[in-house]
Motif scaffolding. Structure first.
Motif, PDB file in Angstrom:
ATOM      1  N   GLY A   1       0.808  -1.208   0.000  1.00 20.82           N
ATOM      2  CA  GLY A   1       0.000   0.000   0.000  1.00 20.82           C
ATOM      3  C   GLY A   1       0.844   1.261   0.000  1.00 20.82           C
ATOM      4  N   LEU A   2       1.921   1.244   0.786  1.00 15.96           N
ATOM      5  CA  LEU A   2       2.819   2.403   0.830  1.00 15.96           C
ATOM      6  C   LEU A   2       3.546   2.595  -0.499  1.00 15.96           C
ATOM      7  CD1 LEU A   2       4.260   1.903   4.431  1.00 15.96           C
ATOM      8  CD2 LEU A   2       2.794   3.780   3.675  1.00 15.96           C
ATOM      9  N   VAL A   3       3.965   1.482  -1.098  1.00 16.05           N
ATOM     10  CA  VAL A   3       4.639   1.569  -2.399  1.00 16.05           C
ATOM     11  C   VAL A   3       3.648   2.057  -3.461  1.00 16.05           C
ATOM     12  CG1 VAL A   3       5.770   0.260  -4.232  1.00 16.05           C
ATOM     13  CG2 VAL A   3       6.360  -0.189  -1.834  1.00 16.05           C
ATOM     14  N   ALA A   4       2.432   1.532  -3.436  1.00 14.51           N
ATOM     15  CA  ALA A   4       1.413   1.932  -4.420  1.00 14.51           C
ATOM     16  C   ALA A   4       1.124   3.427  -4.329  1.00 14.51           C
ATOM     17  CB  ALA A   4       0.136   1.129  -4.193  1.00 14.51           C
ATOM     18  N   LEU A   5       1.219   3.960  -3.119  1.00 18.27           N
ATOM     19  CA  LEU A   5       0.974   5.382  -2.909  1.00 18.27           C
ATOM     20  C   LEU A   5       1.950   6.241  -3.710  1.00 18.27           C
ATOM     21  CD1 LEU A   5      -0.950   7.153  -1.194  1.00 18.27           C
ATOM     22  CD2 LEU A   5       0.824   7.184   0.569  1.00 18.27           C
TER      23      LEU A   5
ATOM     24  N   GLY B   1      -6.248   6.363  -7.342  1.00 20.61           N
ATOM     25  CA  GLY B   1      -4.964   5.725  -7.056  1.00 20.61           C
ATOM     26  C   GLY B   1      -4.627   5.761  -5.584  1.00 20.61           C
ATOM     27  N   ILE B   2      -4.879   6.910  -4.959  1.00 16.74           N
ATOM     28  CA  ILE B   2      -4.634   7.029  -3.508  1.00 16.74           C
ATOM     29  C   ILE B   2      -5.574   6.116  -2.746  1.00 16.74           C
ATOM     30  CG2 ILE B   2      -4.641   8.609  -1.539  1.00 16.74           C
ATOM     31  CD1 ILE B   2      -4.047  10.883  -3.514  1.00 16.74           C
ATOM     32  N   LEU B   3      -6.845   6.082  -3.168  1.00 14.58           N
ATOM     33  CA  LEU B   3      -7.849   5.260  -2.489  1.00 14.58           C
ATOM     34  C   LEU B   3      -7.482   3.779  -2.543  1.00 14.58           C
ATOM     35  CD1 LEU B   3     -10.574   5.198  -1.041  1.00 14.58           C
ATOM     36  CD2 LEU B   3     -11.679   5.021  -3.281  1.00 14.58           C
ATOM     37  N   ILE B   4      -7.043   3.310  -3.707  1.00 15.09           N
ATOM     38  CA  ILE B   4      -6.627   1.908  -3.839  1.00 15.09           C
ATOM     39  C   ILE B   4      -5.458   1.611  -2.910  1.00 15.09           C
ATOM     40  CG2 ILE B   4      -5.584   0.225  -5.416  1.00 15.09           C
ATOM     41  CD1 ILE B   4      -7.185   1.545  -7.679  1.00 15.09           C
ATOM     42  N   SER B   5      -4.513   2.540  -2.823  1.00 14.22           N
ATOM     43  CA  SER B   5      -3.350   2.366  -1.946  1.00 14.22           C
ATOM     44  C   SER B   5      -3.786   2.263  -0.489  1.00 14.22           C
ATOM     45  CB  SER B   5      -2.376   3.543  -2.125  1.00 14.22           C
ATOM     46  OG  SER B   5      -1.976   3.683  -3.470  1.00 14.22           O
ATOM     47  N   VAL B   6      -4.712   3.127  -0.106  1.00 15.59           N
ATOM     48  CA  VAL B   6      -5.211   3.126   1.279  1.00 15.59           C
ATOM     49  C   VAL B   6      -5.900   1.804   1.599  1.00 15.59           C
ATOM     50  CG1 VAL B   6      -6.919   4.155   2.837  1.00 15.59           C
ATOM     51  CG2 VAL B   6      -5.406   5.622   1.491  1.00 15.59           C
ATOM     52  N   ILE B   7      -6.720   1.301   0.665  1.00 16.46           N
ATOM     53  CA  ILE B   7      -7.433   0.040   0.891  1.00 16.46           C
ATOM     54  C   ILE B   7      -6.442  -1.110   1.066  1.00 16.46           C
ATOM     55  CG2 ILE B   7      -8.928  -1.675  -0.215  1.00 16.46           C
ATOM     56  CD1 ILE B   7     -10.483   0.674  -1.454  1.00 16.46           C
TER      57      ILE B   7
END
Length: 402
Positions: free
Chosen positions: A89-93, A106-112
């Protein structure tokens, strides 16, 4: 048990302590970037603040679903998966927002993704520590939960220092650095022994058994009140700091929420060191009384400086409530198993939302008077004290773990 085996479980404790630091990272890093994300991607503030709600709701969903799934999959694969999700999740952010048509998505997916990891960590770390062959379970549990406080403090201080030295525009680099912690701890967990809180060959309590147990309901109420007592004040600590000291928001954040977190951590570390000499019920009851006193000082005394000190003292008072409730539940229901810990985590999360929600609602009705809102929230530490006395009255408790 051999010394070698005990030493191996010491490593399990270290991995668990680091697990709560991981949870502190995934819960507290993104809020430091809210204004940056708003300006960089042109995301409205209402959508930015929605991220906190989504993080909370995902963790609640994980609390509800995790009990049966974790028991089938196993503790070790589940806790490793949780750390991988947290890192991912942190990397996806750092990757998704600028590479998707909608940056917010994109941020929402990372948070999930990292909220799934954080939720599993919250459910699993406590029973993993409870199952370790330590001499004093209450001490280990309190020390464990202190690491969330130290993680929170570390995230704010290190991030603030990084932004000061390298600029907040380089936040993606820091996000990748934070991601190294869950990755390393996933490897660490793969190499340490993990026991389960229910003895080998026994079956943990079912949801039906839990819900028929009066003691469980008392413990669930304690968890709700513990979360609410903590968050009702901590969410508004920055406001009191700014008013009390007349400083900038950045300094106010350090003097308010940081002071709250430090004293909460010290309370847990104190019991973690001296818990074998202290009666847990008395310590929790006195902490509840101190919490009530801090709420009264915040809401009734017309001195911003006193209000600020009371906010910090509140952090000291709520420190033992969450880990203490876990320890009491474990001791009272040794067959509770994963289902019990999942439901207690759910109760704590509900309290973390109920407290600030009540404060905000009452404050709004009272013309945005936060003092009146916090005065209304005094119901939570009061109910916690009543619940503690009820939990000691054996005549009112029907135990189903014989």
């Amino acid at each position: 048990m051999s010394n070698k085996s005990t030493e191996n479980y010491d490593k399990t404790l270290y991995a668990s302590f680091t697990g709560y630091i991981v949870q502190a990272v995934v819960n507290n890093f993104l809020p430091l970037l809210f204004l940056t994300l708003q300006s960089s991607y042109g995301i409205p503030l209402d959508k930015i603040t929605l991220l906190v709600t989504i993080n909370f709701l995902v963790q609640l969903l994980v609390d509800i679903l995790s009990a049966k799934i974790i028991d089938r999959v196993g503790y070790k694969p589940s806790i490793i998966f949780a750390h991988i999700c947290s890192a991912a999740g942190l990397v996806a952010l750092t990757v998704l927002p600028q590479n998707m048509p909608d940056a917010f998505l994109g941020i929402l997916i990372s948070v999930i993704i990292y909220a799934i990891g954080g939720g599993i960590i919250e459910v699993l770390i406590s029973p993993i520590v409870e199952a370790c062959p330590t001499k004093n379970k209450e001490k280990a549990m309190s020390l464990l939960h202190s690491f969330y406080c130290w993680g929170h403090v570390g995230v704010v201080l290190i991030s603030t220092l990084f932004f000061k030295l390298f600029g907040i525009e380089n936040w993606r680099i820091l996000a990748l650095i934070w991601a190294l912690i869950p990755l390393a701890n996933a490897v660490f967990f793969s190499r340490v022994p993990i026991a389960t809180p229910v003895e080998s060959g026994e079956k943990g309590m079912s949801f039906k058994e839990l819900f028929a147990n009066r003691f469980f309901w008392i413990m669930l109420i304690l968890m709700i009140c513990a979360g609410a007592s903590e968050q009702s004040v901590s969410q508004w600590a920055s406001t009191f700091a700014e008013k009390g000291l007349g400083v900038t928001k950045a300094v106010g954040d350090l003097a308010g929420p940081m002071a709250f977190a430090v004293l909460m951590g010290l309370s847990r570390a104190f019991y973690g060191k001296y818990g074998d000499r202290i009666n847990l019920d008395k310590f929790m009851a006195l902490s509840g009384v101190l919490c009530v006193a801090s709420y009264l000082c915040i809401s009734l005394i017309n001195s911003p400086v006193v209000n600020l000190i009371a906010c910090a003292v509140c952090g000291l008072s709520v420190g033992i409530m969450w880990p203490g409730s876990f320890s009491k539940a474990s001791a009272g229901m040794p067959r509770g198993g994963t289902a019990m810990f999942a439901m207690l985590a759910l109760g704590g999360d509900l309290g973390c939302t109920a407290g600030p929600t009540l404060v905000g609602f009452v404050s709004s009705k009272a013309g945005d008077d936060l003092k009146k809102g916090i005065l209304a929230a005094i119901v939570f530490p009061v109910v916690l004290i009543i619940g503690l006395f009820a939990s000691r009255n054996r005549k009112t408790i029907k135990r189903l773990d014989k």
